[in-house]
Design a protein around this motif. Structure first.
Motif, PDB file in Angstrom:
ATOM      1  N   ARG A  49      -3.668   0.060  -0.355  1.00 16.13           N
ATOM      2  CA  ARG A  49      -2.796  -1.100  -0.122  1.00 16.13           C
ATOM      3  C   ARG A  49      -1.770  -1.181  -1.253  1.00 16.13           C
ATOM      4  O   ARG A  49      -2.107  -1.179  -2.427  1.00 16.13           O
ATOM      5  N   ASN A  50      -0.477  -1.244  -0.843  1.00 18.57           N
ATOM      6  CA  ASN A  50       0.646  -1.306  -1.790  1.00 18.57           C
ATOM      7  C   ASN A  50       0.532  -0.209  -2.848  1.00 18.57           C
ATOM      8  O   ASN A  50       0.729  -0.441  -4.037  1.00 18.57           O
ATOM      9  N   GLU A  59      -4.475   2.261  -5.492  1.00 21.53           N
ATOM     10  CA  GLU A  59      -4.593   0.948  -4.855  1.00 21.53           C
ATOM     11  C   GLU A  59      -4.094  -0.127  -5.817  1.00 21.53           C
ATOM     12  O   GLU A  59      -4.498  -0.167  -6.981  1.00 21.53           O
ATOM     13  N   GLN A  60      -3.214  -0.986  -5.321  1.00 18.40           N
ATOM     14  CA  GLN A  60      -2.701  -2.073  -6.153  1.00 18.40           C
ATOM     15  C   GLN A  60      -3.842  -2.996  -6.581  1.00 18.40           C
ATOM     16  O   GLN A  60      -4.727  -3.311  -5.799  1.00 18.40           O
ATOM     17  N   SER A 103      -6.891   5.488   2.393  1.00 16.93           N
ATOM     18  CA  SER A 103      -5.843   4.471   2.464  1.00 16.93           C
ATOM     19  C   SER A 103      -5.732   3.754   1.130  1.00 16.93           C
ATOM     20  O   SER A 103      -6.664   3.757   0.321  1.00 16.93           O
ATOM     21  N   TRP A 161      -0.802 -11.682  -5.858  1.00 13.98           N
ATOM     22  CA  TRP A 161      -0.936 -10.365  -5.232  1.00 13.98           C
ATOM     23  C   TRP A 161       0.387  -9.602  -5.260  1.00 13.98           C
ATOM     24  O   TRP A 161       0.448  -8.434  -5.590  1.00 13.98           O
ATOM     25  N   ASN A 185       3.000   4.970   6.392  1.00 13.07           N
ATOM     26  CA  ASN A 185       2.921   3.609   5.870  1.00 13.07           C
ATOM     27  C   ASN A 185       2.932   2.638   7.040  1.00 13.07           C
ATOM     28  O   ASN A 185       3.766   2.761   7.949  1.00 13.07           O
ATOM     29  N   TYR A 187      -1.660   5.280   4.681  1.00  6.94           N
ATOM     30  CA  TYR A 187      -2.817   5.963   5.247  1.00  6.94           C
ATOM     31  C   TYR A 187      -2.617   7.467   5.151  1.00  6.94           C
ATOM     32  O   TYR A 187      -1.494   7.964   5.254  1.00  6.94           O
ATOM     33  N   VAL A 222       2.352  -4.607   6.391  1.00  6.52           N
ATOM     34  CA  VAL A 222       1.491  -5.783   6.500  1.00  6.52           C
ATOM     35  C   VAL A 222       2.238  -6.956   5.865  1.00  6.52           C
ATOM     36  O   VAL A 222       3.284  -6.770   5.242  1.00  6.52           O
ATOM     37  N   ILE A 242       0.336  -0.604   3.749  1.00  7.15           N
ATOM     38  CA  ILE A 242      -0.847   0.216   3.510  1.00  7.15           C
ATOM     39  C   ILE A 242      -0.444   1.649   3.806  1.00  7.15           C
ATOM     40  O   ILE A 242       0.115   1.935   4.868  1.00  7.15           O
TER      41      ILE A 242
END
Length: 129
Positions: free
Chosen positions: A66-67, A81-82, A64, A90, A32, A42, A35, A40
């Motif tokens: 995000r969140n 993915e969020q 990857s 967001w 992780n 990976y 950010v 994120i």
């Protein structure tokens, strides 16, 4: 050494799986990176250059989310993915898009895509690890 970018907040134990069925396993590294609005996750897949060790290796695939999460199990890679509904912030996003991907070291094929309630808010921890 491995060059991993960003402020890392968590490293998972590497795993070794023969993804391309050539008799020598690929190395999977998952981590992780923090950010401004979360993280994120990976998942990197490395192939040995000499089929003996990973002193010399090539990054052959990167997943990857995000969140969310990026993981591997039973020949399938899965990312979550969020996502947000219209009007949601967001950080308050209520959804995740889950994508299952078959990858054999050369070709990639999306098996399925579905939207679920935010998996980080519920009690189902199966996606967390």
């Amino acid at each position: 050494s491995f060059n991993l970018e960003g402020p890392l907040s968590h490293m998972y134990k590497p795993s070794f799986v023969d993804i391309d069925k050539d008799g020598f396993p690929e190395m999977i590294i998952r981590f992780n990176a923090t950010v401004a609005d979360g993280f994120i996750q990976y998942l990197y897949v490395y192939k040995s250059e000499n089929s003996q060790d990973f002193c010399r290796r090539n990054l052959i695939k990167e997943f990857s989310a995000r969140n969310g999460f990026a993981n591997y199990s039973n020949n399938i890679f899965i990312t979550g993915e969020q996502m947000r509904k219209d009007g949601e912030s967001w950080l308050g996003a209520s959804l995740h898009e889950l994508t299952e991907i078959y990858y054999d070291g050369k070709q990639e094929k999306i098996i399925s895509k579905e939207t679920k309630p935010n998996i980080l808010r519920g009690n189902d921890t199966s996606y967390w690890y």
